[in-house]
Design a protein around this motif. Structure first.
Motif, PDB file in Angstrom:
ATOM      1  N   THR A 184       0.814  -1.218   0.000  1.00  0.00           N
ATOM      2  CA  THR A 184       0.000   0.000   0.000  1.00  0.00           C
ATOM      3  C   THR A 184       0.846   1.267   0.000  1.00  0.00           C
ATOM      4  OG1 THR A 184      -0.177  -0.089   2.427  1.00  0.00           O
ATOM      5  CG2 THR A 184      -1.935  -1.144   1.134  1.00  0.00           C
ATOM      6  N   ARG A 185       2.097   1.150   0.441  1.00  0.00           N
ATOM      7  CA  ARG A 185       3.002   2.303   0.366  1.00  0.00           C
ATOM      8  C   ARG A 185       3.825   2.312  -0.923  1.00  0.00           C
ATOM      9  NH1 ARG A 185       5.651   3.287   6.412  1.00  0.00           N
ATOM     10  NH2 ARG A 185       3.690   3.779   7.477  1.00  0.00           N
ATOM     11  N   GLU A 186       3.607   1.301  -1.774  1.00  0.00           N
ATOM     12  CA  GLU A 186       4.363   1.152  -3.020  1.00  0.00           C
ATOM     13  C   GLU A 186       5.872   1.237  -2.772  1.00  0.00           C
ATOM     14  OE1 GLU A 186       3.164   3.502  -6.360  1.00  0.00           O
ATOM     15  OE2 GLU A 186       1.263   2.426  -6.556  1.00  0.00           O
ATOM     16  N   LEU A 187       6.318   0.434  -1.816  1.00  0.00           N
ATOM     17  CA  LEU A 187       7.748   0.392  -1.527  1.00  0.00           C
ATOM     18  C   LEU A 187       8.454  -0.535  -2.510  1.00  0.00           C
ATOM     19  CD1 LEU A 187       7.756   0.054   2.380  1.00  0.00           C
ATOM     20  CD2 LEU A 187       7.788   2.137   0.989  1.00  0.00           C
ATOM     21  N   ASP A 188       9.664  -0.168  -2.870  1.00  0.00           N
ATOM     22  CA  ASP A 188      10.528  -1.050  -3.657  1.00  0.00           C
ATOM     23  C   ASP A 188      11.364  -1.866  -2.677  1.00  0.00           C
ATOM     24  OD1 ASP A 188       9.575   0.055  -5.990  1.00  0.00           O
ATOM     25  OD2 ASP A 188      11.258   1.441  -6.235  1.00  0.00           O
ATOM     26  N   LEU A 189      11.154  -3.176  -2.631  1.00  0.00           N
ATOM     27  CA  LEU A 189      11.959  -4.063  -1.803  1.00  0.00           C
ATOM     28  C   LEU A 189      13.040  -4.657  -2.691  1.00  0.00           C
ATOM     29  CD1 LEU A 189       9.192  -5.921   0.271  1.00  0.00           C
ATOM     30  CD2 LEU A 189      10.333  -3.741   0.752  1.00  0.00           C
ATOM     31  N   ILE A 190      14.287  -4.313  -2.406  1.00  0.00           N
ATOM     32  CA  ILE A 190      15.404  -4.629  -3.307  1.00  0.00           C
ATOM     33  C   ILE A 190      16.442  -5.479  -2.577  1.00  0.00           C
ATOM     34  CG2 ILE A 190      17.247  -3.642  -4.739  1.00  0.00           C
ATOM     35  CD1 ILE A 190      15.495  -1.093  -4.935  1.00  0.00           C
ATOM     36  N   GLY A 191      16.769  -6.617  -3.146  1.00  0.00           N
ATOM     37  CA  GLY A 191      17.797  -7.472  -2.560  1.00  0.00           C
ATOM     38  C   GLY A 191      19.190  -6.983  -2.899  1.00  0.00           C
ATOM     39  N   SER A 192      20.137  -7.318  -2.022  1.00  0.00           N
ATOM     40  CA  SER A 192      21.548  -6.967  -2.246  1.00  0.00           C
ATOM     41  C   SER A 192      22.395  -8.126  -1.751  1.00  0.00           C
ATOM     42  CB  SER A 192      21.907  -5.680  -1.505  1.00  0.00           C
ATOM     43  OG  SER A 192      23.255  -5.318  -1.738  1.00  0.00           O
ATOM     44  N   PHE A 193      23.221  -8.700  -2.654  1.00  0.00           N
ATOM     45  CA  PHE A 193      23.980  -9.902  -2.318  1.00  0.00           C
ATOM     46  C   PHE A 193      25.439  -9.740  -2.720  1.00  0.00           C
ATOM     47  CE2 PHE A 193      25.174 -14.424  -3.374  1.00  0.00           C
ATOM     48  CZ  PHE A 193      25.171 -14.879  -2.066  1.00  0.00           C
ATOM     49  N   ARG A 194      26.332  -9.742  -1.741  1.00  0.00           N
ATOM     50  CA  ARG A 194      27.773  -9.642  -1.972  1.00  0.00           C
ATOM     51  C   ARG A 194      28.087  -8.402  -2.808  1.00  0.00           C
ATOM     52  NH1 ARG A 194      28.839 -16.106  -3.099  1.00  0.00           N
ATOM     53  NH2 ARG A 194      28.618 -16.781  -0.936  1.00  0.00           N
ATOM     54  N   PHE A 195      28.919  -8.541  -3.858  1.00  0.00           N
ATOM     55  CA  PHE A 195      29.329  -7.390  -4.663  1.00  0.00           C
ATOM     56  C   PHE A 195      30.024  -7.888  -5.912  1.00  0.00           C
ATOM     57  CE2 PHE A 195      32.693  -8.434  -1.675  1.00  0.00           C
ATOM     58  CZ  PHE A 195      33.841  -8.418  -2.443  1.00  0.00           C
ATOM     59  N   ASN A 196      30.335  -6.946  -6.808  1.00  0.00           N
ATOM     60  CA  ASN A 196      31.073  -7.260  -8.031  1.00  0.00           C
ATOM     61  C   ASN A 196      32.408  -6.521  -8.022  1.00  0.00           C
ATOM     62  OD1 ASN A 196      29.226  -9.135  -9.359  1.00  0.00           O
ATOM     63  ND2 ASN A 196      27.820  -7.398  -9.400  1.00  0.00           N
ATOM     64  N   ASP A 197      32.524  -5.453  -8.784  1.00  0.00           N
ATOM     65  CA  ASP A 197      33.807  -4.734  -8.832  1.00  0.00           C
ATOM     66  C   ASP A 197      33.870  -3.573  -7.841  1.00  0.00           C
ATOM     67  OD1 ASP A 197      32.049  -3.002 -10.035  1.00  0.00           O
ATOM     68  OD2 ASP A 197      33.201  -2.762 -11.887  1.00  0.00           O
ATOM     69  N   GLU A 198      32.874  -3.482  -6.946  1.00  0.00           N
ATOM     70  CA  GLU A 198      32.866  -2.367  -5.990  1.00  0.00           C
ATOM     71  C   GLU A 198      34.098  -2.347  -5.109  1.00  0.00           C
ATOM     72  OE1 GLU A 198      28.472  -3.212  -6.857  1.00  0.00           O
ATOM     73  OE2 GLU A 198      30.322  -4.382  -6.539  1.00  0.00           O
ATOM     74  N   ILE A 199      34.729  -3.476  -4.905  1.00  0.00           N
ATOM     75  CA  ILE A 199      35.912  -3.517  -4.041  1.00  0.00           C
ATOM     76  C   ILE A 199      37.023  -2.615  -4.568  1.00  0.00           C
ATOM     77  CG2 ILE A 199      36.990  -5.525  -5.163  1.00  0.00           C
ATOM     78  CD1 ILE A 199      37.782  -6.462  -2.299  1.00  0.00           C
ATOM     79  N   ASP A 200      37.095  -2.437  -5.883  1.00  0.00           N
ATOM     80  CA  ASP A 200      38.120  -1.561  -6.456  1.00  0.00           C
ATOM     81  C   ASP A 200      37.867  -0.105  -6.069  1.00  0.00           C
ATOM     82  OD1 ASP A 200      39.321  -3.770  -7.790  1.00  0.00           O
ATOM     83  OD2 ASP A 200      37.819  -3.612  -9.366  1.00  0.00           O
ATOM     84  N   HIS A 201      36.599   0.305  -6.085  1.00  0.00           N
ATOM     85  CA  HIS A 201      36.257   1.673  -5.670  1.00  0.00           C
ATOM     86  C   HIS A 201      36.502   1.863  -4.173  1.00  0.00           C
ATOM     87  CE1 HIS A 201      34.519   2.058  -9.625  1.00  0.00           C
ATOM     88  NE2 HIS A 201      33.637   1.094  -9.379  1.00  0.00           N
ATOM     89  N   VAL A 202      36.207   0.831  -3.407  1.00  0.00           N
ATOM     90  CA  VAL A 202      36.420   0.905  -1.958  1.00  0.00           C
ATOM     91  C   VAL A 202      37.894   1.105  -1.641  1.00  0.00           C
ATOM     92  CG1 VAL A 202      36.372  -0.432   0.179  1.00  0.00           C
ATOM     93  CG2 VAL A 202      34.385  -0.428  -1.334  1.00  0.00           C
ATOM     94  N   ILE A 203      38.754   0.336  -2.295  1.00  0.00           N
ATOM     95  CA  ILE A 203      40.194   0.448  -2.033  1.00  0.00           C
ATOM     96  C   ILE A 203      40.684   1.859  -2.326  1.00  0.00           C
ATOM     97  CG2 ILE A 203      42.459  -0.301  -2.872  1.00  0.00           C
ATOM     98  CD1 ILE A 203      41.201  -3.115  -3.204  1.00  0.00           C
ATOM     99  N   THR A 204      40.226   2.436  -3.420  1.00  0.00           N
ATOM    100  CA  THR A 204      40.602   3.813  -3.757  1.00  0.00           C
ATOM    101  C   THR A 204      40.132   4.785  -2.684  1.00  0.00           C
ATOM    102  OG1 THR A 204      40.554   3.353  -6.129  1.00  0.00           O
ATOM    103  CG2 THR A 204      40.352   5.653  -5.468  1.00  0.00           C
ATOM    104  N   ALA A 205      38.882   4.616  -2.229  1.00  0.00           N
ATOM    105  CA  ALA A 205      38.323   5.532  -1.233  1.00  0.00           C
ATOM    106  C   ALA A 205      38.990   5.382   0.126  1.00  0.00           C
ATOM    107  CB  ALA A 205      36.818   5.306  -1.113  1.00  0.00           C
ATOM    108  N   LEU A 206      39.357   4.148   0.492  1.00  0.00           N
ATOM    109  CA  LEU A 206      40.093   3.953   1.748  1.00  0.00           C
ATOM    110  C   LEU A 206      41.475   4.597   1.681  1.00  0.00           C
ATOM    111  CD1 LEU A 206      39.259   0.207   2.536  1.00  0.00           C
ATOM    112  CD2 LEU A 206      38.462   2.204   3.821  1.00  0.00           C
ATOM    113  N   ALA A 207      42.074   4.533   0.494  1.00  0.00           N
ATOM    114  CA  ALA A 207      43.427   5.076   0.336  1.00  0.00           C
ATOM    115  C   ALA A 207      43.438   6.596   0.317  1.00  0.00           C
ATOM    116  CB  ALA A 207      44.057   4.532  -0.947  1.00  0.00           C
ATOM    117  N   ASP A 208      42.437   7.212  -0.333  1.00  0.00           N
ATOM    118  CA  ASP A 208      42.469   8.677  -0.460  1.00  0.00           C
ATOM    119  C   ASP A 208      41.804   9.390   0.712  1.00  0.00           C
ATOM    120  OD1 ASP A 208      39.690   8.653  -0.903  1.00  0.00           O
ATOM    121  OD2 ASP A 208      39.868   8.839  -3.081  1.00  0.00           O
TER     122      ASP A 208
END
Length: 358
Positions: free
Chosen positions: A291-315
């Motif tokens: 009734t609230r028209e919510l989007d229920l979205i699953g999230s499982f592990r990751f793909n190449d996001e680890i590369d962005h994370v490493i950059t962000a941790l470093a900078d």
């Protein structure tokens, strides 16, 4: 290069590792170091983060439907230094500090989007009993790993901080599933390590207001340290519902948390489900979500996001250090697991695999 390491002339044939033998049976024992294949490197592990799945294998002999059928080396959140590069020339050179992407996408029955290999039905993960023979993890002094798993760390990124790369990639993927969060109100249900790391990612992504929820004070304290604007106790249903969040990150992994997520979302909002609920049917406030028209979205592990994370941790644009609350030496591994089990007093607990200084 960070943390200069003296490379061993010869990699030992065996080394200490954390091995789950069954429910309640966790041992620190010597395991053989496998002979590397042409595309595999030998990594001297420095730090490893204890994940919820590691705890489940220790406490229950299973993580969801993945049941231990034989002893298995745990661990997939690891960083270290390459001590022997892959013979085929792929991957980082010896002496390179690295983080590890622990997934191996694979073929199997069932379709999945080609650009989302995390959903491939044949995917395996380090330290997983989903298939037999099990996929050993890397909570060991020396780990033999496919070179494609290794991510060279930028100069200046300390190995201890880089140990957050894998769990932060899970949080980064979850936030990415919500789309653009800049200028939005976001509610994070469950402020354990993944929830707290989601707060840090949301802060970096420009969320206007971040509200963190948990049942314990320590996780809320950590969430505040990494960027939460407001804190709520998990039993304060009225306050949670009053948030009316554009986006909710559900990271508690309980049906109670999912109920809070549905209640706390604004009409037309999004609920990102990253917390893995127990297998089998679960009670859900589905009528309210409809009734609230919510989007229920699953999230499982990751793909190449680890590369962005490493950059962000470093900078320095990703402030995640407060999530690490304890570090134990490998020989104190059983105490480390006991601490990690207590969500009221700990965040991310690391194991230090480095040899004792002489």
């Amino acid at each position: 290069m960070t943390g200069a390491t003296i490379l061993p002339a010869v990699v030992p044939v065996a080394g200490p590792a954390v091995v789950a033998h069954g429910a309640g049976d966790l041992r620190i024992e010597q395991v053989p170091v496998p002979v590397p294949g042409p595309d595999e490197a030998v990594v001297e592990v420095a730090f490893g983060g204890i994940c919820g799945s590691d705890l489940h294998y220790w406490l229950h002999g299973a993580a969801g439907e993945s049941v231990l059928k034989a002893p298995m080396v745990l661990g997939h959140e690891i960083v270290g230094t390459v001590v022997r590069a892959a013979a085929d020339g792929t991957g980082p050179a010896a002496g390179t500090p690295v983080a590890v992407h622990p997934a191996t996408p694979g073929d199997g029955p069932g379709r999945f989007p080609a650009e989302r290999p995390n959903l491939s039905p044949g995917c395996t993960y380090l330290g997983s009993a989903a298939r037999f023979p099990h996929t050993d993890g890397a909570f060991s002094r020396y780990a033999v790993l496919p070179a494609r798993m290794l991510r060279a760390l930028p100069a200046g990124l300390e190995l201890r901080r880089a140990a957050l790369a894998e769990p932060t990639a899970v949080a980064w993927h979850a936030v990415g599933r919500a789309g653009d969060v800049a200028g939005k109100t976001v509610l994070v249900i469950g402020s354990g390590p993944i929830g707290a790391l989601a707060v840090a990612v949301l802060k970096r992504a420009g969320a206007a207001r971040i509200v963190a929820v948990d049942m314990h004070e320590k996780p809320l304290e950590i969430a505040r340290a990494v960027g939460a604007d407001d804190l709520l106790h998990g039993t304060d249903t009225a306050a949670i519902e009053a948030v009316e969040a554009d986006v909710v990150i559900e990271s508690s992994g309980s049906h109670h948390g999912l109920a809070s997520a549905v209640r706390g979302a604004v009409r037309g909002g999004k609920v990102i489900m990253v917390g893995l609920l127990p297998t089998g049917p679960q009670p859900v406030l589905i009528s309210l979500a409809i009734t609230r028209e919510l989007d229920l979205i699953g999230s499982f592990r990751f793909n190449d996001e680890i590369d962005h994370v490493i950059t962000a941790l470093a900078d320095g644009t990703l402030a995640a250090d407060p999530v690490i609350t304890h570090t134990y030496r490998l020989e104190d591994g059983l105490a480390a697991f006991a601490t990690a089990r207590d969500a009221a007093t700990s965040g991310k607990v690391l194991l230090d695999f480095r040899p004792k200084p002489e």
